[in-house]
Motif scaffolding. Structure first.
Motif, PDB file in Angstrom:
ATOM      1  N   ASP A   2       0.602  -1.143  -0.035  1.00 36.66           N
ATOM      2  CA  ASP A   2      -0.095   0.012  -0.130  1.00 36.66           C
ATOM      3  C   ASP A   2       0.930   1.372   0.204  1.00 36.66           C
ATOM      4  O   ASP A   2       1.696   1.444   1.081  1.00 36.66           O
ATOM      5  CB  ASP A   2      -0.867  -0.005   1.158  1.00 36.66           C
ATOM      6  CG  ASP A   2      -1.791   1.297   1.468  1.00 36.66           C
ATOM      7  OD1 ASP A   2      -1.852   1.857   0.237  1.00 36.66           O
ATOM      8  OD2 ASP A   2      -2.469   1.432   2.427  1.00 36.66           O
ATOM      9  N   PHE A   3       0.742   2.164  -1.055  1.00 40.85           N
ATOM     10  CA  PHE A   3       1.694   3.120  -1.009  1.00 40.85           C
ATOM     11  C   PHE A   3       0.644   4.616  -0.971  1.00 40.85           C
ATOM     12  O   PHE A   3       1.301   5.579  -1.133  1.00 40.85           O
ATOM     13  CB  PHE A   3       2.179   3.294  -2.530  1.00 40.85           C
ATOM     14  CG  PHE A   3       3.083   2.266  -2.994  1.00 40.85           C
ATOM     15  CD1 PHE A   3       4.452   2.250  -2.391  1.00 40.85           C
ATOM     16  CD2 PHE A   3       2.832   0.993  -3.605  1.00 40.85           C
ATOM     17  CE1 PHE A   3       5.427   1.016  -2.603  1.00 40.85           C
ATOM     18  CE2 PHE A   3       3.692  -0.036  -3.855  1.00 40.85           C
ATOM     19  CZ  PHE A   3       5.040   0.134  -3.477  1.00 40.85           C
ATOM     20  N   THR A   4      -0.432   4.173  -0.394  1.00 45.26           N
ATOM     21  CA  THR A   4      -1.411   5.359   0.195  1.00 45.26           C
ATOM     22  C   THR A   4      -0.679   6.258   1.021  1.00 45.26           C
ATOM     23  O   THR A   4      -0.383   5.853   2.077  1.00 45.26           O
ATOM     24  CB  THR A   4      -2.683   5.107   0.455  1.00 45.26           C
ATOM     25  OG1 THR A   4      -3.264   3.955  -0.421  1.00 45.26           O
ATOM     26  CG2 THR A   4      -3.569   6.389   0.695  1.00 45.26           C
ATOM     27  N   PRO A   5      -0.304   7.719   0.428  1.00 44.64           N
ATOM     28  CA  PRO A   5       0.520   8.446   1.595  1.00 44.64           C
ATOM     29  C   PRO A   5      -0.450   8.966   2.589  1.00 44.64           C
ATOM     30  O   PRO A   5      -1.586   8.867   2.729  1.00 44.64           O
ATOM     31  CB  PRO A   5       0.699   9.836   0.711  1.00 44.64           C
ATOM     32  CG  PRO A   5      -0.312   9.842  -0.163  1.00 44.64           C
ATOM     33  CD  PRO A   5      -0.894   8.150  -0.575  1.00 44.64           C
ATOM     34  N   ASP A   6       0.125   9.683   3.692  1.00 40.21           N
ATOM     35  CA  ASP A   6      -0.624  10.147   5.115  1.00 40.21           C
ATOM     36  C   ASP A   6      -1.109  11.332   4.575  1.00 40.21           C
ATOM     37  O   ASP A   6      -0.869  12.076   3.493  1.00 40.21           O
ATOM     38  CB  ASP A   6       0.450  10.616   5.934  1.00 40.21           C
ATOM     39  CG  ASP A   6       0.998   9.437   6.618  1.00 40.21           C
ATOM     40  OD1 ASP A   6       0.280   8.305   6.683  1.00 40.21           O
ATOM     41  OD2 ASP A   6       2.186   9.569   6.963  1.00 40.21           O
ATOM     42  N   VAL A   7      -2.197  11.699   5.032  1.00 39.42           N
ATOM     43  CA  VAL A   7      -2.980  13.148   4.699  1.00 39.42           C
ATOM     44  C   VAL A   7      -1.774  14.298   4.728  1.00 39.42           C
ATOM     45  O   VAL A   7      -0.920  14.280   5.584  1.00 39.42           O
ATOM     46  CB  VAL A   7      -3.871  13.409   6.126  1.00 39.42           C
ATOM     47  CG1 VAL A   7      -4.710  14.798   5.888  1.00 39.42           C
ATOM     48  CG2 VAL A   7      -4.971  12.321   5.704  1.00 39.42           C
TER      49      VAL A   7
END
Length: 85
Positions: A2-7
């Motif tokens: 999962d490469f979804t970044p932090d807000v």
């Protein structure tokens, strides 16, 4: 993976030889926008991920935003608008 970044940050898929990637990184640094850079030539499976986001093309920079959406070679302004900064 999962490469979804932090807000408030982005994930940038790039290569070391990409001039557009270098330009965007310099602009992000100057604007204080955080990012995680992933070299698609070094991290297994990321070239295929970029292809899936770009109609079969390994176009960089490809940006992944916290909401899961992606953009190909966005401008700094596009990134700012998307992040709300």
């Amino acid at each position: 993976m999962d490469f979804t970044p932090d807000v408030g940050t982005i994930t940038m898929f790039s290569t070391v030889w990409c001039g557009y990637c270098k330009r965007l990184k310099k602009q992000l640094d100057a604007s204080g926008i955080g990012y995680t850079e992933i070299n698609i030539e070094d991290v297994p499976g990321t070239a295929e991920l970029v292809e899936s986001l770009n109609g079969g093309n390994q176009t960089v920079p490809t940006i992944l935003y916290p909401d899961g959406s992606a953009a190909t070679n966005p401008s700094l302004n596009d990134v700012k608008v998307k992040l709300g900064v």
